[in-house]
Design an enzyme around this catalytic site. Structure first.
Site, PDB file in Angstrom:
ATOM      1  N   LYS A  13      49.708  31.395  51.097  1.00  0.00           N
ATOM      2  CA  LYS A  13      49.732  31.198  49.583  1.00  0.00           C
ATOM      3  C   LYS A  13      50.158  32.216  48.728  1.00  0.00           C
ATOM      4  CE  LYS A  13      45.735  29.537  48.906  1.00  0.00           C
ATOM      5  NZ  LYS A  13      44.515  29.044  48.286  1.00  0.00           N
ATOM      6  N   ARG A  88      39.049  22.589  43.803  1.00  0.00           N
ATOM      7  CA  ARG A  88      38.869  22.389  45.413  1.00  0.00           C
ATOM      8  C   ARG A  88      38.161  21.218  45.813  1.00  0.00           C
ATOM      9  NH1 ARG A  88      38.639  27.667  47.753  1.00  0.00           N
ATOM     10  NH2 ARG A  88      38.865  29.397  45.945  1.00  0.00           N
ATOM     11  N   ARG A 127      44.007  39.291  62.951  1.00  0.00           N
ATOM     12  CA  ARG A 127      44.506  40.267  61.960  1.00  0.00           C
ATOM     13  C   ARG A 127      43.536  41.765  62.179  1.00  0.00           C
ATOM     14  NH1 ARG A 127      44.671  38.192  56.055  1.00  0.00           N
ATOM     15  NH2 ARG A 127      42.377  37.712  56.410  1.00  0.00           N
ATOM     16  N   ARG A 162      38.297  43.532  59.775  1.00  0.00           N
ATOM     17  CA  ARG A 162      37.254  43.303  58.733  1.00  0.00           C
ATOM     18  C   ARG A 162      36.235  42.262  59.192  1.00  0.00           C
ATOM     19  NH1 ARG A 162      41.045  41.815  53.598  1.00  0.00           N
ATOM     20  NH2 ARG A 162      41.042  39.868  54.865  1.00  0.00           N
ATOM     21  N   ARG A 173      34.790  29.244  57.455  1.00  0.00           N
ATOM     22  CA  ARG A 173      35.895  29.109  56.227  1.00  0.00           C
ATOM     23  C   ARG A 173      36.844  27.683  56.192  1.00  0.00           C
ATOM     24  NH1 ARG A 173      38.669  34.548  55.470  1.00  0.00           N
ATOM     25  NH2 ARG A 173      39.721  33.814  53.606  1.00  0.00           N
TER      26      ARG A 173
END
Length: 216
Positions: A13, A88, A127, A162, A173
């Site tokens: 996004k 949302r 990541r 992270r 999430r």
């Protein structure tokens, strides 16, 4: 262009929003950014938001909608906007629709960057960031070329993950996103606004698909 951009974490996004901003000359409006800016500026809405956050509560929808409404009054939003991070849930979608109708700027499309959650999970948990230069890699899809990295930055990549990219956090999430987004997909489909774009492709290919969806 007046659109909402829907997509899970890792769906691209942010990248696609910036391409749309450059191509169409309209602002990306992120509710997170609006909240931070309003709190920092000490506006009336910002003070309301800060009071809620200081009390450990979510900022109410009316306050967020007020910030969006104010932002849409800026000159750079005259030609349109890209809403990111709002709505949302169904209550927010209803409230947003009413507000935009009141100001005569209804949505033209809602673009969903569609990507299998399993692929998203791999993208996000893979990541890694070089702690020396900040370069971002993915151990599954784009691992570092150590020789090239050494030539470009003068050091071998030292990769870290992270905390919010760890499997447990990412899983939660994506679960929350999936639960919240499914009702919105039906809502905007019924409204004739939903445009679904396959996000499992290269950046340029995805952008061209978004353009086709928006321009149609």
């Amino acid at each position: 262009m007046r659109i909402v951009l829907l997509g899970a974490p890792g769906s691209g996004k942010g990248t696609q929003s910036q391409l749309l901003v450059k191509t169409y000359g309209v602002p990306q409006i992120s509710t997170g950014d609006l909240l931070r800016e309003a709190v920092a500026a000490g506006t009336e809405l910002g003070l309301r938001a800060k009071a809620a956050m200081d009390a450990g509560k979510l900022v109410d929808d009316d306050t967020v909608l007020g910030m969006i409404r104010e932002r849409l009054g800026h000159a750079d939003a005259a030609k349109g906007f890209i809403l990111d991070g709002f709505p949302r849930n169904l209550a927010q979608a209803d409230a947003l629709g009413r507000m935009l109708h009141e100001i005569g700027r209804p949505l033209e499309a809602v673009v969903l960057l569609n990507l299998d959650l399993g692929i998203l999970f791999k993208r996000l948990t893979g990541r890694r960031i070089c702690q020396d230069c900040g370069q971002v890699f993915n151990v599954f899809t784009s691992p570092p070329d150590t020789a090239l990295h050494l030539e470009k930055y003068g050091h071998l990549p030292r990769l870290i993950q992270r905390p919010d990219d760890q499997e447990e956090v990412i899983g939660k999430r994506l679960e929350v996103y999936d639960a919240q987004t499914k009702p919105l997909i039906s809502y905007y489909t019924d409204a004739g606004l939903l445009r679904v774009v396959d996000a499992d492709a290269g950046m340029d290919t995805v952008f061209k698909s978004i353009q086709q969806a928006v321009d149609s």
